[in-house]
Scaffold this motif. Structure first.
Motif, PDB file in Angstrom:
ATOM      1  N   MET A  91       0.848  -1.182   0.000  1.00 40.30           N
ATOM      2  CA  MET A  91       0.000   0.000   0.000  1.00 40.30           C
ATOM      3  C   MET A  91       0.891   1.242   0.000  1.00 40.30           C
ATOM      4  SD  MET A  91      -2.919   1.199   2.705  1.00 40.30           S
ATOM      5  CE  MET A  91      -4.087   0.005   2.129  1.00 40.30           C
ATOM      6  N   GLN A  92       0.499   2.202  -0.774  1.00 45.90           N
ATOM      7  CA  GLN A  92       1.241   3.449  -0.933  1.00 45.90           C
ATOM      8  C   GLN A  92       0.819   4.450   0.131  1.00 45.90           C
ATOM      9  OE1 GLN A  92       3.407   3.750  -3.600  1.00 45.90           O
ATOM     10  NE2 GLN A  92       4.100   5.762  -2.981  1.00 45.90           N
ATOM     11  N   LEU A  93       1.781   5.139   0.713  1.00 48.80           N
ATOM     12  CA  LEU A  93       1.490   6.194   1.677  1.00 48.80           C
ATOM     13  C   LEU A  93       1.578   7.550   0.995  1.00 48.80           C
ATOM     14  CD1 LEU A  93       3.649   5.039   4.730  1.00 48.80           C
ATOM     15  CD2 LEU A  93       1.185   4.788   4.435  1.00 48.80           C
ATOM     16  N   THR A  94       0.793   8.502   1.497  1.00 47.71           N
ATOM     17  CA  THR A  94       0.923   9.875   1.011  1.00 47.71           C
ATOM     18  C   THR A  94       2.219  10.449   1.570  1.00 47.71           C
ATOM     19  OG1 THR A  94      -0.187  10.885   2.898  1.00 47.71           O
ATOM     20  CG2 THR A  94      -1.590  10.159   1.048  1.00 47.71           C
ATOM     21  N   SER A  97       8.609  -3.221  -0.133  1.00 47.18           N
ATOM     22  CA  SER A  97       7.405  -3.236  -0.963  1.00 47.18           C
ATOM     23  C   SER A  97       7.406  -2.078  -1.963  1.00 47.18           C
ATOM     24  CB  SER A  97       6.137  -3.210  -0.111  1.00 47.18           C
ATOM     25  OG  SER A  97       5.934  -1.939   0.466  1.00 47.18           O
ATOM     26  N   GLN A  98       7.912  -0.919  -1.548  1.00 46.67           N
ATOM     27  CA  GLN A  98       7.965   0.223  -2.451  1.00 46.67           C
ATOM     28  C   GLN A  98       8.971   0.003  -3.573  1.00 46.67           C
ATOM     29  OE1 GLN A  98       5.688   2.894  -2.274  1.00 46.67           O
ATOM     30  NE2 GLN A  98       4.930   1.243  -0.991  1.00 46.67           N
ATOM     31  N   LEU A  99      10.125  -0.553  -3.217  1.00 44.68           N
ATOM     32  CA  LEU A  99      11.149  -0.801  -4.220  1.00 44.68           C
ATOM     33  C   LEU A  99      10.689  -1.845  -5.239  1.00 44.68           C
ATOM     34  CD1 LEU A  99      13.945  -0.155  -5.250  1.00 44.68           C
ATOM     35  CD2 LEU A  99      14.847  -1.873  -3.694  1.00 44.68           C
ATOM     36  N   PHE A 100      10.079  -2.928  -4.745  1.00 39.99           N
ATOM     37  CA  PHE A 100       9.586  -3.938  -5.674  1.00 39.99           C
ATOM     38  C   PHE A 100       8.428  -3.409  -6.521  1.00 39.99           C
ATOM     39  CE2 PHE A 100      11.817  -7.040  -2.903  1.00 39.99           C
ATOM     40  CZ  PHE A 100      12.610  -7.606  -3.897  1.00 39.99           C
ATOM     41  N   GLY A 101       7.598  -2.544  -5.949  1.00 35.62           N
ATOM     42  CA  GLY A 101       6.530  -1.911  -6.720  1.00 35.62           C
ATOM     43  C   GLY A 101       7.092  -1.010  -7.810  1.00 35.62           C
ATOM     44  N   TYR A 123       7.719   0.369 -13.207  1.00 38.60           N
ATOM     45  CA  TYR A 123       8.501   1.232 -14.091  1.00 38.60           C
ATOM     46  C   TYR A 123       9.625   0.528 -14.834  1.00 38.60           C
ATOM     47  CZ  TYR A 123       6.011   5.009 -11.846  1.00 38.60           C
ATOM     48  OH  TYR A 123       5.020   5.836 -11.396  1.00 38.60           O
ATOM     49  N   PHE A 124       9.972  -0.684 -14.416  1.00 39.87           N
ATOM     50  CA  PHE A 124      11.108  -1.363 -15.036  1.00 39.87           C
ATOM     51  C   PHE A 124      10.765  -2.780 -15.483  1.00 39.87           C
ATOM     52  CE2 PHE A 124      12.798   1.963 -12.328  1.00 39.87           C
ATOM     53  CZ  PHE A 124      13.636   2.618 -13.208  1.00 39.87           C
ATOM     54  N   ASN A 125       9.485  -3.011 -15.781  1.00 37.14           N
ATOM     55  CA  ASN A 125       9.039  -4.305 -16.315  1.00 37.14           C
ATOM     56  C   ASN A 125       9.451  -5.471 -15.420  1.00 37.14           C
ATOM     57  OD1 ASN A 125       7.341  -4.510 -18.420  1.00 37.14           O
ATOM     58  ND2 ASN A 125       8.913  -4.980 -19.951  1.00 37.14           N
ATOM     59  N   PHE A 141      15.139  -6.415 -12.460  1.00 36.41           N
ATOM     60  CA  PHE A 141      16.157  -5.818 -11.596  1.00 36.41           C
ATOM     61  C   PHE A 141      17.320  -5.262 -12.407  1.00 36.41           C
ATOM     62  CE2 PHE A 141      19.977  -5.879  -9.018  1.00 36.41           C
ATOM     63  CZ  PHE A 141      19.590  -4.985  -8.028  1.00 36.41           C
ATOM     64  N   PRO A 142      17.813  -5.972 -13.440  1.00 34.77           N
ATOM     65  CA  PRO A 142      18.904  -5.382 -14.241  1.00 34.77           C
ATOM     66  C   PRO A 142      18.526  -4.024 -14.846  1.00 34.77           C
ATOM     67  CG  PRO A 142      18.749  -7.719 -14.698  1.00 34.77           C
ATOM     68  CD  PRO A 142      17.552  -7.361 -13.842  1.00 34.77           C
ATOM     69  N   ALA A 143      17.273  -3.876 -15.298  1.00 40.22           N
ATOM     70  CA  ALA A 143      16.849  -2.586 -15.850  1.00 40.22           C
ATOM     71  C   ALA A 143      16.855  -1.502 -14.769  1.00 40.22           C
ATOM     72  CB  ALA A 143      15.461  -2.707 -16.473  1.00 40.22           C
ATOM     73  N   LEU A 144      16.397  -1.848 -13.571  1.00 44.46           N
ATOM     74  CA  LEU A 144      16.404  -0.914 -12.444  1.00 44.46           C
ATOM     75  C   LEU A 144      17.836  -0.529 -12.078  1.00 44.46           C
ATOM     76  CD1 LEU A 144      14.818   0.434  -9.989  1.00 44.46           C
ATOM     77  CD2 LEU A 144      15.362  -1.666  -8.766  1.00 44.46           C
TER      78      LEU A 144
END
Length: 122
Positions: free
Chosen positions: A1-4, A75-79, A84-86, A89-92
């Motif tokens: 879940m995303q926080l403001t 969770s934010q990093l994996f989201g 954004y990077f399909n 991980f290599p693209a990120l």
């Protein structure tokens, strides 16, 4: 879940403090500090989202995080990677390496440190 942004700021303070009352959380903000009612309202929203809980001592509420900073960060990093990077991980990693203008030596050092950390974890 995303926080403001406001929710995340309060969570950052709670993660650092471990627990706190509205006044203590509010005092950790730079000037201009948010209104006491704003901090209190955001904490109630965070409770509904099950990010924080509180212990009551009379009229005093002591708030504490229910979700660890590491868990939320993960969770934010994996989201971010997924959205954004399909989910690559290599693209990120390539994106950040380019953005930070990392040299080949920096990347090799990063690879070596990663290998060492992975072998420690096994």
């Amino acid at each position: 879940m995303q926080l403001t942004k406001a929710e995340e700021q309060i969570m950052q303070h709670l993660w650092e403090m471990g627990e706190g009352i509205v006044r203590d959380i509010r005092n950790r903000f730079d000037e201009p500090k948010p209104a006491r009612n704003t901090v209190s309202t955001v904490l109630r929203v965070l409770e509904k989202k099950e990010f924080v809980a509180h212990k009551s001592y009379g009229n005093l509420h002591v708030y504490y995080p229910l979700i660890a900073k590491e868990e939320y960060s993960k969770s934010q990093l994996f989201g971010l990677m997924k959205d954004y990077f399909n989910n690559s991980f290599p693209a990120l990693a390539t994106f950040f390496a380019k953005e930070k203008d990392l040299s080949i030596q920096d990347l090799e050092k990063l690879m070596e440190e990663t290998k060492q950390q992975l072998s420690k974890d096994k």
